[in-house]
Design a protein around this motif. Structure first.
Motif, PDB file in Angstrom:
ATOM      1  N   ASP A  61       0.862  -1.183   0.000  1.00  0.00           N
ATOM      2  CA  ASP A  61       0.000   0.000   0.000  1.00  0.00           C
ATOM      3  C   ASP A  61       0.895   1.229   0.000  1.00  0.00           C
ATOM      4  O   ASP A  61       1.554   1.536   0.992  1.00  0.00           O
ATOM      5  CB  ASP A  61      -0.899  -0.002   1.238  1.00  0.00           C
ATOM      6  CG  ASP A  61      -1.825   1.203   1.301  1.00  0.00           C
ATOM      7  OD1 ASP A  61      -1.759   2.058   0.394  1.00  0.00           O
ATOM      8  OD2 ASP A  61      -2.613   1.291   2.258  1.00  0.00           O
ATOM      9  N   ALA A  62       0.927   1.938  -1.153  1.00  0.00           N
ATOM     10  CA  ALA A  62       1.823   3.095  -1.301  1.00  0.00           C
ATOM     11  C   ALA A  62       1.526   4.193  -0.286  1.00  0.00           C
ATOM     12  O   ALA A  62       2.390   5.024   0.012  1.00  0.00           O
ATOM     13  CB  ALA A  62       1.721   3.653  -2.716  1.00  0.00           C
ATOM     14  N   SER A  63       0.305   4.222   0.254  1.00  0.00           N
ATOM     15  CA  SER A  63      -0.048   5.261   1.224  1.00  0.00           C
ATOM     16  C   SER A  63       0.133   4.799   2.665  1.00  0.00           C
ATOM     17  O   SER A  63      -0.279   5.481   3.599  1.00  0.00           O
ATOM     18  CB  SER A  63      -1.501   5.704   1.014  1.00  0.00           C
ATOM     19  OG  SER A  63      -2.396   4.631   1.288  1.00  0.00           O
ATOM     20  N   ALA A  64       0.757   3.633   2.840  1.00  0.00           N
ATOM     21  CA  ALA A  64       0.931   3.093   4.190  1.00  0.00           C
ATOM     22  C   ALA A  64       1.747   4.049   5.067  1.00  0.00           C
ATOM     23  O   ALA A  64       2.727   4.639   4.614  1.00  0.00           O
ATOM     24  CB  ALA A  64       1.643   1.742   4.120  1.00  0.00           C
ATOM     25  N   ARG A  65       1.323   4.201   6.313  1.00  0.00           N
ATOM     26  CA  ARG A  65       2.043   5.063   7.241  1.00  0.00           C
ATOM     27  C   ARG A  65       3.049   4.213   8.008  1.00  0.00           C
ATOM     28  O   ARG A  65       2.667   3.253   8.682  1.00  0.00           O
ATOM     29  CB  ARG A  65       1.069   5.731   8.210  1.00  0.00           C
ATOM     30  CG  ARG A  65       0.046   6.609   7.506  1.00  0.00           C
ATOM     31  CD  ARG A  65      -1.008   7.096   8.491  1.00  0.00           C
ATOM     32  NE  ARG A  65      -2.146   7.650   7.779  1.00  0.00           N
ATOM     33  CZ  ARG A  65      -3.283   8.000   8.369  1.00  0.00           C
ATOM     34  NH1 ARG A  65      -3.434   7.825   9.669  1.00  0.00           N
ATOM     35  NH2 ARG A  65      -4.277   8.501   7.662  1.00  0.00           N
ATOM     36  N   LEU A  66       4.294   4.561   7.889  1.00  0.00           N
ATOM     37  CA  LEU A  66       5.341   3.754   8.506  1.00  0.00           C
ATOM     38  C   LEU A  66       5.518   4.153   9.969  1.00  0.00           C
ATOM     39  O   LEU A  66       6.529   4.728  10.361  1.00  0.00           O
ATOM     40  CB  LEU A  66       6.649   3.917   7.727  1.00  0.00           C
ATOM     41  CG  LEU A  66       6.601   3.501   6.257  1.00  0.00           C
ATOM     42  CD1 LEU A  66       7.972   3.654   5.612  1.00  0.00           C
ATOM     43  CD2 LEU A  66       6.126   2.052   6.131  1.00  0.00           C
ATOM     44  N   SER A  67       4.533   3.808  10.782  1.00  0.00           N
ATOM     45  CA  SER A  67       4.643   4.102  12.207  1.00  0.00           C
ATOM     46  C   SER A  67       5.673   3.166  12.826  1.00  0.00           C
ATOM     47  O   SER A  67       5.876   2.040  12.356  1.00  0.00           O
ATOM     48  CB  SER A  67       3.295   3.923  12.902  1.00  0.00           C
ATOM     49  OG  SER A  67       2.929   2.556  12.948  1.00  0.00           O
TER      50      SER A  67
ATOM     51  N   GLY B  59      -5.461   8.123   2.709  1.00  0.00           N
ATOM     52  CA  GLY B  59      -4.247   8.248   3.510  1.00  0.00           C
ATOM     53  C   GLY B  59      -3.798   9.672   3.752  1.00  0.00           C
ATOM     54  O   GLY B  59      -3.278   9.988   4.830  1.00  0.00           O
ATOM     55  N   PHE B  60      -4.000  10.564   2.758  1.00  0.00           N
ATOM     56  CA  PHE B  60      -3.388  11.890   2.857  1.00  0.00           C
ATOM     57  C   PHE B  60      -4.326  13.080   2.674  1.00  0.00           C
ATOM     58  O   PHE B  60      -3.967  14.202   3.007  1.00  0.00           O
ATOM     59  CB  PHE B  60      -2.262  12.005   1.826  1.00  0.00           C
ATOM     60  CG  PHE B  60      -1.205  10.953   1.972  1.00  0.00           C
ATOM     61  CD1 PHE B  60      -0.356  10.949   3.065  1.00  0.00           C
ATOM     62  CD2 PHE B  60      -1.066   9.956   1.030  1.00  0.00           C
ATOM     63  CE1 PHE B  60       0.611   9.975   3.223  1.00  0.00           C
ATOM     64  CE2 PHE B  60      -0.096   8.969   1.165  1.00  0.00           C
ATOM     65  CZ  PHE B  60       0.746   8.979   2.268  1.00  0.00           C
ATOM     66  N   ILE B  61      -5.525  12.870   2.117  1.00  0.00           N
ATOM     67  CA  ILE B  61      -6.413  13.993   1.846  1.00  0.00           C
ATOM     68  C   ILE B  61      -7.561  14.062   2.834  1.00  0.00           C
ATOM     69  O   ILE B  61      -7.845  15.119   3.406  1.00  0.00           O
ATOM     70  CB  ILE B  61      -6.961  13.906   0.398  1.00  0.00           C
ATOM     71  CG1 ILE B  61      -5.793  13.948  -0.605  1.00  0.00           C
ATOM     72  CG2 ILE B  61      -7.936  15.054   0.129  1.00  0.00           C
ATOM     73  CD1 ILE B  61      -6.218  13.752  -2.047  1.00  0.00           C
ATOM     74  N   ALA B  62      -8.242  12.944   3.038  1.00  0.00           N
ATOM     75  CA  ALA B  62      -9.408  12.936   3.919  1.00  0.00           C
ATOM     76  C   ALA B  62      -9.075  13.229   5.392  1.00  0.00           C
ATOM     77  O   ALA B  62      -9.771  14.013   6.032  1.00  0.00           O
ATOM     78  CB  ALA B  62     -10.139  11.597   3.789  1.00  0.00           C
TER      79      ALA B  62
END
Length: 208
Positions: A26-32, A113-116
């Motif tokens: 998932d390119a929008s995955a958040r690498l926490s 991932g980044f807009i909503a």
């Protein structure tokens, strides 16, 4: 025999592989820190030892992905004209977006991932890390063309930003209904953008 460095190298490698796999899924995955550590099977403290900040982790992962792909970069194939090579490289950036349903799904993930959501520091760090790597990759292509004399010396950072803006627009178009041939329109746009860059000469041209 001193193998004291091997565990550290192994742990760092596992962390990078885990994070790269998450981005691949998932390119929008958040690498926490917690998610990557769990995926790599290491403690959060161990991850923090190798990557003190989330940005450090993000940059290392994206740089590693690019370096693995760059070995076959079309920009180095001098059997083709410079404009064709640069267009081919930009197509490589567009390729993961897919077309039609695949592109709509990719844009949906980007939106989720980044807009909503509210732009938290974590979200901004992930997105800006992706942007920096795209910028770095495009500037590299341009520097190759400058070195071989196919492109006049100038502000490659500004040129790269222009090209990435065009690519971002085209990736969105892939997810939207199209009246004409998408491939033809996309090709025409890419060549128009590349020709504009290859014709540029000054670092401040067009500034206002």
């Amino acid at each position: 025999m001193d193998d004291s460095e091997e565990p550290a190298l192994s742990t760092r490698h596992r962390i990078l592989v885990a994070a790269a796999t998450m981005i691949g899924e998932d390119a929008s995955a958040r690498l926490s820190v917690r998610a990557v550590a769990a995926r790599a099977g290491v403690s959060t403290g161990s991850l923090r030892y190798h990557f003190p900040t989330q940005r450090a982790l993000q940059d290392a992962v994206l740089a590693g992905i690019y370096d693995m792909v760059a070995t076959g970069d079309a920009i180095h194939d001098r059997s083709l004209p410079a404009r064709d090579r640069l267009v081919a490289c930009l197509r490589e950036v567009l390729a993961p977006a897919g077309v039609g349903q695949e592109a709509r799904a990719a844009f949906g993930k980007l939106h989720e991932g980044f807009i909503a959501p509210e732009p938290t520091e974590e979200i901004k760090a992930v997105y800006l890390g992706m942007e920096r790597e795209g910028q770095r990759r495009t500037e590299h292509w341009l520097s190759v063309l400058v070195d071989e004399g196919a492109l006049a010396a100038g502000d490659n950072a500004r040129r790269a930003r222009f090209l990435m803006t065009v690519v971002n627009g085209l990736s969105l178009e892939r997810a939207l209904p199209a009246e004409d041939s998408l491939l033809t329109a996309e090709t025409n746009t890419l060549y128009l953008a590349v020709d504009a860059v290859l014709a540029s000469a000054g670092a401040g041209a067009g500034g206002g």
